[in-house]
Write an enzyme that holds these catalytic residues in place. Structure first.
Site, PDB file in Angstrom:
ATOM      1  N   HIS A 231     -20.694 -17.485  63.943  1.00  0.00           N
ATOM      2  CA  HIS A 231     -21.334 -16.272  63.650  1.00  0.00           C
ATOM      3  C   HIS A 231     -22.847 -16.340  62.914  1.00  0.00           C
ATOM      4  CE1 HIS A 231     -17.203 -14.823  64.219  1.00  0.00           C
ATOM      5  NE2 HIS A 231     -17.597 -13.699  64.425  1.00  0.00           N
ATOM      6  N   ASP A 303     -17.658 -14.615  74.055  1.00  0.00           N
ATOM      7  CA  ASP A 303     -17.516 -14.059  72.663  1.00  0.00           C
ATOM      8  C   ASP A 303     -18.883 -13.371  72.504  1.00  0.00           C
ATOM      9  OD1 ASP A 303     -16.747 -13.829  70.172  1.00  0.00           O
ATOM     10  OD2 ASP A 303     -16.551 -15.844  69.760  1.00  0.00           O
TER      11      ASP A 303
END
Length: 578
Positions: A231, A303
């Protein structure tokens, strides 16, 4: 209806829930115009409709808890084909949310249904926070060592998901967590052993398929040995091809053999396959390895593309086209409407200028349409909000979740018989800690007859002054529980807190609510329990695991065995009983 009054549902009934909750025939939507024939549907589609199917958009809720005008624009103007939502607060709201989006989709030219999705790693609670059944994280199920419990967790999750209008779950996590310092996977993994992870992935993929929900093993080809959070930055793993084949790929191979219809990519550079590009953008990984070597024929979903591992290096437009050319079928867009529009426009522009071929687009869209047909999404696109509220979080599922939690809770150390505490004594218990300490303390108070005091630091790293206050509070306690939480290395203040409370001479038990490795930072504590209950990155707390830990502290038999090694202290498989 109150939670206590909800009807208990057998596992057999849960497995058949999709039929039980389907609306009457007159309320069901038809297939997309042209019938549920992917080739016939594809032949009718414009270029804009095709690329819209290849983007999954996250949506937001308005003040009424329902999707906003931007969600409608994404579905009707951008022609988005699938949705990821984190917004609904309750099952009834989630069902209304899904129904509204499906109505918008039905009002498009072709009327194709949406795939509505959620993460659901520890049950539907992962996305719908109230009124659902919180289940153990994957590492808890790994500690329980019982495929029947892993299967039951998947069945309960699938049943609640279908009741709320979700057809797609981004679970099970199939990463083998070989790196204890992994800052993003941790308790989301079943454990550190390939065979354990592969067995439970296989079990859950089959269970989801039988229950009529699309499962999505993730994060291919493995995120378990990373040292960075994708992230925030782009991780790289440097192990050789033999390690990849022996350790990290087997759970995905088992998932494919079990019938997985979708797999999610990892934003990780796997040097043994492609030293330049992360798996999400790599033809060598997605087309060469996953499609070619492993024979996967289902839908590949990325993702989230706004994660810094991708966005910082390539940006949305370039990365979106790269992912599809690499072999992905659906790009996950978790930003705002402008981000979704940028992803759709990038694909449309690439299709027009030839940098993305029509053949490549058609391959993906055909897979997506086939998935919708296989799971009969158009036939059952609408759900009953009242039934969703009534069924989700029912008494039977909550009871079974607690049983799973106790089976997962691991008594790692109990020198001198510190535990169990006597639930019938009038002793005063102090519960001290950091993350969600008050929540754990309330569960302790439900079990203990005597008074329960609480103390909580302002951050996850208690100061010396805070620790001194905790010690002062401990003077009036007869026994002490201290819960710790780490997202990697335990903050020094938490270790000092445990040691300071231990120095009071009172009976002390430490409860690791997240990663089970905290003991290495305070190795002299006499009693230690691992619950695997709090996720590493989001610090989402599993209420079932707090409840289970409180019951184990006060005498219920713990069932867990370590699914990982606590280096220098306890081996994989260790676990005590009373």
């Amino acid at each position: 209806m109150s939670r206590s009054g909800r009807t208990a549902v057998s596992i057999a009934a849960i497995a058949a829930l999709g039929l039980a909750l389907a609306p009457p025939a007159h309320a069901r939507a038809p297939h997309g115009r042209g019938g549920c024939d992917p080739d016939a549907q594809l032949a009718q589609m414009t270029a804009a409709e095709k690329v819209g199917q290849m983007v999954m958009a996250s949506t937001e809720a308005g003040p009424d808890g329902l999707p906003t005008e931007n969600a409608r624009r994404a579905i009707q103007d951008l022609k988005i084909g699938s949705i990821l939502t984190y917004e609904p607060a309750t099952p009834g709201i989630a069902a209304r949310y899904a129904n509204r989006m499906q109505r918008w989709a039905q009002d498009t030219r072709l009327g194709l249904p949406l795939l509505v999705s959620g993460d659901f790693e520890f049950g539907t609670t992962h996305n719908v926070r109230f009124g659902t059944t919180p289940l153990p994280n994957a590492m808890g199920l790994g500690a329980a060592r019982d495929p029947k419990l892993a299967r039951e967790a998947a069945v309960i999750t699938a049943a609640e998901a279908r009741a709320m209008g979700f057809q797609w779950a981004y679970t099970p996590v199939s990463d083998v967590n070989t790196n204890p310092a992994n800052p993003i996977i941790g308790v989301r993994s079943f454990g550190e052993r390939t065979d354990l992870v592969a067995d439970l992935v296989d079990t859950q993929v089959r269970a989801y398929g039988r229950a009529g929900v699309i499962s999505t093993p993730k994060h291919f080809p493995g995120h378990g040995d990373t040292s960075f959070d994708s992230h925030l930055e782009l991780p790289t793993v440097t192990y050789d091809r033999a390690t990849l084949e022996k350790v990290h790929l087997p759970p995905f191979k088992r998932a494919i053999a079990a019938g997985a219809d979708s797999i999610m990519t990892a934003h990780v550079v796997v040097k043994a396959i492609d030293p330049e590009l992360p798996a999400t953008l790599s033809p060598k990984v997605l087309t060469g390895l996953l499609r070619g070597d492993m024979g996967f024929k289902g839908v590949i979903v990325t993702d989230a593309m706004d994660m810094d591992a991708i966005d910082k290096h390539w940006g949305t437009r370039e990365a979106t086209v790269m992912a599809i050319n690499a072999g992905a079928d659906i790009v996950m867009s978790t930003g705002d409407y402008a981000t979704h529009a940028e992803a759709v426009d990038a694909l449309a522009d690439a299709l027009r200028d030839g940098s993305l071929s029509e053949k490549r687009v058609d391959e993906s869209v055909r897979r997506i349409l086939a998935l919708k047909c296989k799971y009969k999404v158009a036939e059952n696109r609408y759900v009953d909000p009242d039934k969703a509220d009534e069924f989700s979080g029912n008494r039977h599922s909550l009871r079974r979740a607690l049983d799973m939690g106790v089976a997962a809770t691991t008594l790692v150390r109990n020198d001198g018989g510190v535990l169990p505490f006597d639930p019938d004594s009038d002793d005063r218990t102090l519960v001290a800690g950091t993350v969600q300490n008050q929540v754990f303390a309330s569960e302790v108070a439900d079990v203990a007859r005597g008074p329960v005091d609480t103390w909580e630091s302002a951050t996850t790293d208690p100061t010396d002054a805070e620790i001194a206050e905790a010690v002062r509070r401990a003077k009036s306690a007869d026994r002490i529980l201290v819960d710790t939480f780490s997202a990697g290395e335990l903050p020094a203040g938490q270790a000092k807190l445990v040691k300071a409370l231990q120095a009071t001479g009172k009976p002390v038990a430490a409860i690791a609510t997240g990663l089970p490795y905290d003991l290495t930072s305070y190795p002299d504590v006499k009693a230690y329990i691992a619950t695997y209950g709090t996720t590493v990155r989001t610090q989402r707390v599993d209420l079932t695991m707090h409840k289970a830990a409180a019951r184990v502290v006060f005498g219920e038999q713990p069932g867990g065995r370590l699914p990982v090694t606590i280096k220098g202290l306890y081996p994989y498989g260790h676990g005590l009983h009373y």
